[in-house]
Design an enzyme around this catalytic site. Structure first.
Site, PDB file in Angstrom:
ATOM      1  N   LYS A  13     115.542  67.591 -48.515  1.00 26.17           N
ATOM      2  CA  LYS A  13     114.791  67.024 -48.808  1.00 26.17           C
ATOM      3  C   LYS A  13     113.221  68.501 -49.608  1.00 26.17           C
ATOM      4  CE  LYS A  13     113.343  64.561 -45.242  1.00 26.17           C
ATOM      5  NZ  LYS A  13     113.660  65.294 -44.645  1.00 26.17           N
ATOM      6  N   ARG A  88     107.423  58.401 -41.718  1.00 28.42           N
ATOM      7  CA  ARG A  88     108.723  58.312 -41.265  1.00 28.42           C
ATOM      8  C   ARG A  88     109.618  57.407 -40.651  1.00 28.42           C
ATOM      9  NH1 ARG A  88     110.137  64.333 -40.870  1.00 28.42           N
ATOM     10  NH2 ARG A  88     111.637  64.989 -40.195  1.00 28.42           N
ATOM     11  N   ARG A 127     121.903  76.024 -41.085  1.00 31.47           N
ATOM     12  CA  ARG A 127     120.805  76.292 -41.216  1.00 31.47           C
ATOM     13  C   ARG A 127     120.384  77.699 -40.475  1.00 31.47           C
ATOM     14  NH1 ARG A 127     117.047  71.255 -43.053  1.00 31.47           N
ATOM     15  NH2 ARG A 127     115.872  71.076 -41.235  1.00 31.47           N
ATOM     16  N   ARG A 160     117.036  76.458 -35.652  1.00 29.57           N
ATOM     17  CA  ARG A 160     116.127  76.290 -34.555  1.00 29.57           C
ATOM     18  C   ARG A 160     116.735  75.186 -33.748  1.00 29.57           C
ATOM     19  NH1 ARG A 160     112.821  73.535 -39.802  1.00 29.57           N
ATOM     20  NH2 ARG A 160     113.330  72.044 -39.144  1.00 29.57           N
ATOM     21  N   ARG A 171     118.325  62.891 -33.763  1.00 31.89           N
ATOM     22  CA  ARG A 171     117.734  62.984 -35.222  1.00 31.89           C
ATOM     23  C   ARG A 171     118.342  61.651 -35.936  1.00 31.89           C
ATOM     24  NH1 ARG A 171     116.470  68.607 -37.584  1.00 31.89           N
ATOM     25  NH2 ARG A 171     114.969  67.535 -38.568  1.00 31.89           N
TER      26      ARG A 171
END
Ligand code: AMP
Length: 214
Positions: A13, A88, A127, A160, A171
């Site tokens: 997103k 969220r 990522r 990260r 998450r």
């Protein structure tokens, strides 16, 4: 055009939000980016947010809501904005609706970038992010020109902390519990549009553009 991007962490997103912002010349507002900038600058907000982010938990609503409410009243948001990573939770969505109602406005689109959990875990481990300028890459789908080095600023790109597999699992649990109910919330408002986020980035973007311009 006021747009919310929904989707699990790693659904893409953020990438789509940046493209939308570029095409329609509206600000891209990422609460994750705002927190990371605060962490880098060592602000009080950054220190508070980091303790939650490092555990894969959401930062408490009260630390987020005001931040966004203050941002969307800025001049550059007059023609719209794209929200990435906010809201969220249901209370955040309600607070956003209230802030907009005060300005006589409402959201136009909530776009859900839908990707199954198994895809997400695979994607996130590839990522890479530049902690200096915030650019993000993927070792397979969006590689840097030189391995390990940010194309934009020449600093090192890293996995990260919150993209590490154990944090990603956490998450995802948090996403299903606290954020997924927003799909129903915006469906009831009649502004929800879902796109299949497992397809190539350009295909997903083309579909989003079709939705926005329909
Ligand atoms: P993101 O870059 O959007 O994936 O956000 C990274 C992390 O920042 C999340 O895992 C949360 O800990 C925190 N965060 C970002 N946006 C919010 C939000 N709207 N509410 C609560 N926490 C957030």
């Amino acid at each position: 055009m006021k747009i919310i991007m929904l989707g699990a962490p790693g659904a893409g997103k953020g990438t789509q939000a940046k493209q939308i912002a570029g095409k329609y010349q509206i600000p891209h507002i990422s609460t994750g980016d705002i927190f990371r900038a605060n962490i880098k600058e060592g602000t009080e907000l950054g220190k508070k947010a980091k303790t939650f982010m490092d555990q894969g938990l959401l930062v408490p609503d009260e630390l987020v809501v005001e931040l966004v409410a203050d941002r969307i009243i800025k001049d550059d948001c007059k023609n719209g904005f794209v929200l990435d990573g906010f809201p969220r939770t249901i209370p955040q969505a309600q607070a956003l609706d209230e802030a907009l109602a005060k300005m006589g406005e409402k959201m136009d689109f909530a776009i859900d970038v839908d990707v199954p959990d198994a895809h997400i875990v695979n994607r996130m481990s590839g990522r890479r992010a530049c902690l200096h300028c915030g650019a993000t890459y993927h070792v397979v789908s969006i590689p840097t020109k030189t391995e390990g080095i940010c194309d934009a600023c020449g600093n090192e790109v890293v996995l990260r902390d919150d993209d590490k597999p154990e944090t990603v699992q956490k998450r995802l649990v948090v996403y299903h519990e606290q954020t997924q109910p927003l799909i129903d919330y915006y469906n009831k408002q009649g502004i929800l549009k879902s796109v299949d986020g497992t397809r190539p980035m350009e295909t997903v973007f083309a579909e989003i553009v079709r939705i926005l311009e329909a």
